[in-house]
Design a protein around this motif. Structure first.
Motif, PDB file in Angstrom:
ATOM      1  N   ARG A 110       0.812  -1.226   0.000  1.00  0.00           N
ATOM      2  CA  ARG A 110       0.000   0.000   0.000  1.00  0.00           C
ATOM      3  C   ARG A 110       0.842   1.272   0.000  1.00  0.00           C
ATOM      4  O   ARG A 110       0.563   2.211  -0.716  1.00  0.00           O
ATOM      5  CB  ARG A 110      -0.905  -0.025   1.231  1.00  0.00           C
ATOM      6  N   ARG A 111       1.875   1.323   0.823  1.00  0.00           N
ATOM      7  CA  ARG A 111       2.661   2.552   0.975  1.00  0.00           C
ATOM      8  C   ARG A 111       3.541   2.863  -0.231  1.00  0.00           C
ATOM      9  O   ARG A 111       3.997   3.993  -0.371  1.00  0.00           O
ATOM     10  CB  ARG A 111       3.527   2.482   2.223  1.00  0.00           C
ATOM     11  N   TYR A 112       3.816   1.854  -1.083  1.00  0.00           N
ATOM     12  CA  TYR A 112       4.703   2.146  -2.205  1.00  0.00           C
ATOM     13  C   TYR A 112       4.202   1.604  -3.542  1.00  0.00           C
ATOM     14  O   TYR A 112       4.883   1.739  -4.562  1.00  0.00           O
ATOM     15  CB  TYR A 112       6.124   1.655  -1.917  1.00  0.00           C
ATOM     16  N   ALA A 113       3.001   1.051  -3.587  1.00  0.00           N
ATOM     17  CA  ALA A 113       2.465   0.501  -4.838  1.00  0.00           C
ATOM     18  C   ALA A 113       2.383   1.557  -5.932  1.00  0.00           C
ATOM     19  O   ALA A 113       2.707   1.286  -7.091  1.00  0.00           O
ATOM     20  CB  ALA A 113       1.099  -0.134  -4.603  1.00  0.00           C
ATOM     21  N   ALA A 114       1.983   2.772  -5.580  1.00  0.00           N
ATOM     22  CA  ALA A 114       1.877   3.836  -6.583  1.00  0.00           C
ATOM     23  C   ALA A 114       3.237   4.157  -7.199  1.00  0.00           C
ATOM     24  O   ALA A 114       3.328   4.489  -8.386  1.00  0.00           O
ATOM     25  CB  ALA A 114       1.267   5.088  -5.967  1.00  0.00           C
ATOM     26  N   ALA A 115       4.309   4.024  -6.421  1.00  0.00           N
ATOM     27  CA  ALA A 115       5.652   4.296  -6.936  1.00  0.00           C
ATOM     28  C   ALA A 115       6.100   3.222  -7.925  1.00  0.00           C
ATOM     29  O   ALA A 115       7.014   3.447  -8.713  1.00  0.00           O
ATOM     30  CB  ALA A 115       6.650   4.391  -5.793  1.00  0.00           C
ATOM     31  N   LEU A 116       5.440   2.062  -7.906  1.00  0.00           N
ATOM     32  CA  LEU A 116       5.801   0.973  -8.816  1.00  0.00           C
ATOM     33  C   LEU A 116       4.987   0.981 -10.097  1.00  0.00           C
ATOM     34  O   LEU A 116       5.467   0.558 -11.140  1.00  0.00           O
ATOM     35  CB  LEU A 116       5.604  -0.374  -8.114  1.00  0.00           C
ATOM     36  N   THR A 117       3.760   1.461 -10.022  1.00  0.00           N
ATOM     37  CA  THR A 117       2.826   1.345 -11.141  1.00  0.00           C
ATOM     38  C   THR A 117       3.396   1.896 -12.433  1.00  0.00           C
ATOM     39  O   THR A 117       3.334   1.249 -13.465  1.00  0.00           O
ATOM     40  CB  THR A 117       1.499   2.040 -10.793  1.00  0.00           C
ATOM     41  N   ASP A 118       3.941   3.088 -12.411  1.00  0.00           N
ATOM     42  CA  ASP A 118       4.458   3.698 -13.626  1.00  0.00           C
ATOM     43  C   ASP A 118       5.772   3.075 -14.087  1.00  0.00           C
ATOM     44  O   ASP A 118       6.221   3.332 -15.193  1.00  0.00           O
ATOM     45  CB  ASP A 118       4.647   5.205 -13.420  1.00  0.00           C
ATOM     46  N   ARG A 119       6.381   2.278 -13.253  1.00  0.00           N
ATOM     47  CA  ARG A 119       7.652   1.647 -13.604  1.00  0.00           C
ATOM     48  C   ARG A 119       7.465   0.321 -14.335  1.00  0.00           C
ATOM     49  O   ARG A 119       8.399  -0.191 -14.913  1.00  0.00           O
ATOM     50  CB  ARG A 119       8.485   1.411 -12.349  1.00  0.00           C
ATOM     51  N   VAL A 120       6.273  -0.239 -14.268  1.00  0.00           N
ATOM     52  CA  VAL A 120       6.017  -1.509 -14.942  1.00  0.00           C
ATOM     53  C   VAL A 120       5.605  -1.186 -16.369  1.00  0.00           C
ATOM     54  O   VAL A 120       4.513  -0.696 -16.617  1.00  0.00           O
ATOM     55  CB  VAL A 120       4.913  -2.317 -14.227  1.00  0.00           C
ATOM     56  N   SER A 121       6.513  -1.434 -17.289  1.00  0.00           N
ATOM     57  CA  SER A 121       6.239  -1.129 -18.691  1.00  0.00           C
ATOM     58  C   SER A 121       5.637  -2.348 -19.369  1.00  0.00           C
ATOM     59  O   SER A 121       5.589  -3.442 -18.814  1.00  0.00           O
ATOM     60  CB  SER A 121       7.533  -0.717 -19.393  1.00  0.00           C
TER      61      SER A 121
END
Length: 192
Positions: A110-121
């Motif tokens: 939860r605390r860092y999922a948003a930071a990963l979303t744009d990194r998954v191409s």
């Protein structure tokens, strides 16, 4: 005597200890980011891993590189969950199990999922996962567990919505996304 040519050598495979350290660093980073979010320091991650911060920087140029590596793991784990769901002989339960995994997975991050979303191409793993989700959806519709006009795109939208509900929920509160999923699955079911 024939002239010698300087041929580039093939890249060496990483040493076993480097691969082991990578796994330790990634596990520590995931735990620290889950507690503190993506603003956590590399020093905190190094301390959790039991390694020097220089060891981390030798393998990961910075926090962005570390988050990129975690995002790749994220994509692989999602793909593995979709593959495992496809192996379930009950197509309705298989899709529901995959969506449950999505909720739990995002809740834990939860605390860092948003930071990963744009990194998954759109790479091989994400394309494979999307294909598997489309197959899960078709199988569930063919089995009568979903209305016949439900598509993989509908389920993909549901996955994104689950992530948003998780992100908007207080820490440790899984009731909101679970209720959200239950209501939406009821609406997608055949005859619902």
């Amino acid at each position: 005597m024939a002239p010698t040519t300087n041929r580039p050598s093939a890249p060496r495979a990483p040493r076993k200890d480097a691969l082991r350290n990578d796994a330790i660093v990634l596990a520590a980073a995931r735990a620290v980011f889950a507690e503190q979010g993506p603003q956590a320091s590399m020093e905190t991650i190094a301390a959790r891993a039991g390694l020097g911060v220089g060891t981390i920087y030798r393998r990961f140029a910075g926090k962005d590189a570390l988050l990129d590596a975690i995002a790749r793991l994220f994509a692989e784990e999602m793909d593995e969950a979709a593959a495992a769901a496809l192996a379930d002989p009950d197509p309705g339960a298989a899709l529901e199990r995959f969506l449950e995994f999505v909720g739990v997975f995002n809740s834990e991050k939860r605390r860092y999922a948003a930071a990963l979303t744009d990194r998954v191409s759109a790479d091989e793993a994400t394309e494979r996962t999307e294909s598997r989700v489309r197959q899960l959806t078709r199988d569930a519709a063919d089995a009568g567990a979903l209305a016949p006009d439900v598509t993989g795109e509908d389920i993909k939208a549901l996955v994104l919505a689950i992530r948003s509900v998780v992100a908007a929920s207080p820490d440790g509160d899984d009731t909101r996304w679970r209720r959200f999923l239950r209501i939406h699955l009821a609406g997608l079911r055949a005859g619902g």
